[in-house]
Design a protein around this motif. Structure first.
Motif, PDB file in Angstrom:
ATOM      1  N   ARG A 120      22.997 -23.111 -48.185  1.00 48.03           N
ATOM      2  CA  ARG A 120      21.859 -23.880 -47.688  1.00 48.03           C
ATOM      3  C   ARG A 120      21.989 -25.308 -48.197  1.00 48.03           C
ATOM      4  O   ARG A 120      22.131 -25.532 -49.390  1.00 48.03           O
ATOM      5  N   VAL A 121      21.939 -26.267 -47.250  1.00 48.40           N
ATOM      6  CA  VAL A 121      22.111 -27.677 -47.582  1.00 48.40           C
ATOM      7  C   VAL A 121      20.972 -28.457 -46.930  1.00 48.40           C
ATOM      8  O   VAL A 121      20.765 -28.340 -45.725  1.00 48.40           O
ATOM      9  N   PRO A 122      20.238 -29.263 -47.704  1.00 48.99           N
ATOM     10  CA  PRO A 122      19.208 -30.107 -47.091  1.00 48.99           C
ATOM     11  C   PRO A 122      19.839 -31.058 -46.068  1.00 48.99           C
ATOM     12  O   PRO A 122      21.003 -31.456 -46.203  1.00 48.99           O
ATOM     13  N   VAL A 123      19.083 -31.435 -45.050  1.00 43.84           N
ATOM     14  CA  VAL A 123      19.604 -32.268 -43.962  1.00 43.84           C
ATOM     15  C   VAL A 123      20.212 -33.569 -44.486  1.00 43.84           C
ATOM     16  O   VAL A 123      21.304 -33.960 -44.064  1.00 43.84           O
ATOM     17  N   GLU A 124      19.557 -34.220 -45.436  1.00 41.27           N
ATOM     18  CA  GLU A 124      20.094 -35.495 -45.936  1.00 41.27           C
ATOM     19  C   GLU A 124      21.432 -35.285 -46.658  1.00 41.27           C
ATOM     20  O   GLU A 124      22.337 -36.110 -46.558  1.00 41.27           O
ATOM     21  N   HIS A 125      21.595 -34.163 -47.361  1.00 41.01           N
ATOM     22  CA  HIS A 125      22.876 -33.863 -48.006  1.00 41.01           C
ATOM     23  C   HIS A 125      23.933 -33.518 -46.955  1.00 41.01           C
ATOM     24  O   HIS A 125      25.098 -33.890 -47.099  1.00 41.01           O
ATOM     25  N   ALA A 126      23.532 -32.809 -45.906  1.00 40.98           N
ATOM     26  CA  ALA A 126      24.477 -32.450 -44.843  1.00 40.98           C
ATOM     27  C   ALA A 126      25.002 -33.710 -44.152  1.00 40.98           C
ATOM     28  O   ALA A 126      26.188 -33.821 -43.863  1.00 40.98           O
ATOM     29  N   ARG A 127      24.115 -34.668 -43.909  1.00 36.79           N
ATOM     30  CA  ARG A 127      24.540 -35.932 -43.295  1.00 36.79           C
ATOM     31  C   ARG A 127      25.510 -36.686 -44.210  1.00 36.79           C
ATOM     32  O   ARG A 127      26.533 -37.188 -43.760  1.00 36.79           O
ATOM     33  N   SER A 128      25.174 -36.743 -45.497  1.00 40.36           N
ATOM     34  CA  SER A 128      26.059 -37.415 -46.458  1.00 40.36           C
ATOM     35  C   SER A 128      27.403 -36.704 -46.541  1.00 40.36           C
ATOM     36  O   SER A 128      28.456 -37.345 -46.573  1.00 40.36           O
ATOM     37  N   LEU A 129      27.362 -35.389 -46.571  1.00 47.10           N
ATOM     38  CA  LEU A 129      28.590 -34.605 -46.646  1.00 47.10           C
ATOM     39  C   LEU A 129      29.475 -34.848 -45.424  1.00 47.10           C
ATOM     40  O   LEU A 129      30.689 -35.012 -45.548  1.00 47.10           O
ATOM     41  N   LEU A 130      28.875 -34.914 -44.247  1.00 48.60           N
ATOM     42  CA  LEU A 130      29.631 -35.178 -43.019  1.00 48.60           C
ATOM     43  C   LEU A 130      30.312 -36.544 -43.088  1.00 48.60           C
ATOM     44  O   LEU A 130      31.498 -36.677 -42.766  1.00 48.60           O
ATOM     45  N   ILE A 131      29.590 -37.558 -43.542  1.00 51.45           N
ATOM     46  CA  ILE A 131      30.165 -38.903 -43.664  1.00 51.45           C
ATOM     47  C   ILE A 131      31.328 -38.903 -44.656  1.00 51.45           C
ATOM     48  O   ILE A 131      32.399 -39.445 -44.384  1.00 51.45           O
ATOM     49  N   LEU A 132      31.124 -38.268 -45.810  1.00 52.98           N
ATOM     50  CA  LEU A 132      32.174 -38.223 -46.829  1.00 52.98           C
ATOM     51  C   LEU A 132      33.402 -37.457 -46.345  1.00 52.98           C
ATOM     52  O   LEU A 132      34.538 -37.863 -46.590  1.00 52.98           O
ATOM     53  N   LEU A 133      33.185 -36.349 -45.644  1.00 55.46           N
ATOM     54  CA  LEU A 133      34.319 -35.579 -45.114  1.00 55.46           C
ATOM     55  C   LEU A 133      35.098 -36.386 -44.074  1.00 55.46           C
ATOM     56  O   LEU A 133      36.326 -36.370 -44.061  1.00 55.46           O
ATOM     57  N   LYS A 134      34.394 -37.104 -43.210  1.00 59.56           N
ATOM     58  CA  LYS A 134      35.070 -37.947 -42.216  1.00 59.56           C
ATOM     59  C   LYS A 134      35.936 -39.002 -42.906  1.00 59.56           C
ATOM     60  O   LYS A 134      37.056 -39.271 -42.478  1.00 59.56           O
ATOM     61  N   GLN A 135      35.414 -39.593 -43.986  1.00 59.39           N
ATOM     62  CA  GLN A 135      36.183 -40.596 -44.728  1.00 59.39           C
ATOM     63  C   GLN A 135      37.436 -39.979 -45.340  1.00 59.39           C
ATOM     64  O   GLN A 135      38.529 -40.555 -45.265  1.00 59.39           O
ATOM     65  N   GLN A 136      37.294 -38.802 -45.947  1.00 63.45           N
ATOM     66  CA  GLN A 136      38.439 -38.136 -46.571  1.00 63.45           C
ATOM     67  C   GLN A 136      39.491 -37.769 -45.532  1.00 63.45           C
ATOM     68  O   GLN A 136      40.686 -37.967 -45.747  1.00 63.45           O
ATOM     69  N   ILE A 137      39.065 -37.255 -44.395  1.00 62.77           N
ATOM     70  CA  ILE A 137      40.014 -36.853 -43.345  1.00 62.77           C
ATOM     71  C   ILE A 137      40.708 -38.082 -42.769  1.00 62.77           C
ATOM     72  O   ILE A 137      41.907 -38.046 -42.486  1.00 62.77           O
ATOM     73  N   ALA A 138      39.980 -39.186 -42.594  1.00 62.73           N
ATOM     74  CA  ALA A 138      40.597 -40.421 -42.101  1.00 62.73           C
ATOM     75  C   ALA A 138      41.678 -40.896 -43.061  1.00 62.73           C
ATOM     76  O   ALA A 138      42.749 -41.343 -42.639  1.00 62.73           O
ATOM     77  N   GLU A 139      41.418 -40.806 -44.373  1.00 60.73           N
ATOM     78  CA  GLU A 139      42.424 -41.195 -45.359  1.00 60.73           C
ATOM     79  C   GLU A 139      43.639 -40.279 -45.304  1.00 60.73           C
ATOM     80  O   GLU A 139      44.772 -40.731 -45.450  1.00 60.73           O
ATOM     81  N   LEU A 140      43.418 -38.987 -45.084  1.00 58.98           N
ATOM     82  CA  LEU A 140      44.538 -38.056 -44.970  1.00 58.98           C
ATOM     83  C   LEU A 140      45.361 -38.350 -43.721  1.00 58.98           C
ATOM     84  O   LEU A 140      46.585 -38.261 -43.739  1.00 58.98           O
ATOM     85  N   ASP A 141      44.690 -38.700 -42.627  1.00 61.24           N
ATOM     86  CA  ASP A 141      45.396 -39.011 -41.383  1.00 61.24           C
ATOM     87  C   ASP A 141      46.287 -40.239 -41.543  1.00 61.24           C
ATOM     88  O   ASP A 141      47.339 -40.329 -40.927  1.00 61.24           O
ATOM     89  N   LYS A 142      45.864 -41.192 -42.358  1.00 63.76           N
ATOM     90  CA  LYS A 142      46.685 -42.381 -42.596  1.00 63.76           C
ATOM     91  C   LYS A 142      48.007 -42.023 -43.269  1.00 63.76           C
ATOM     92  O   LYS A 142      48.997 -42.718 -43.116  1.00 63.76           O
TER      93      LYS A 142
END
Length: 79
Positions: free
Chosen positions: A46-68
């Protein structure tokens, strides 16, 4: 199989290490009893909505760095 209810209370960190993304959290973890109507044991996160949004942003950043780090020929999505 033991099942748990995991409630994320605070996101603390996110990092990539040896092919895994590691997420540091403060969480409440409670054992969960299996009910009669459940056919398979499942652990719930269970993740509060604000944490889920933050987590999504952070995961996108990490994946973008891996793609580089991937060669251009592998970035196109074709394997």
């Amino acid at each position: 199989m033991k099942t748990y209810d995991i409630e994320v209370q605070r996101l603390k960190s996110l990092r990539h290490d040896n092919g895994m993304i590691e997420i540091g959290v403060d969480a409440l973890v409670l054992p969960r009893a299996l009910r009669d109507d459940q056919t398979t044991p499942t652990t719930r996160l269970r993740v509060p909505v604000e944490h889920a949004r933050s987590l999504l942003i952070l995961l996108k950043q990490q994946i973008a760095e891996l793609d580089k780090l991937q060669p251009r020929s592998r970035r196109s999505g074709r394997c």
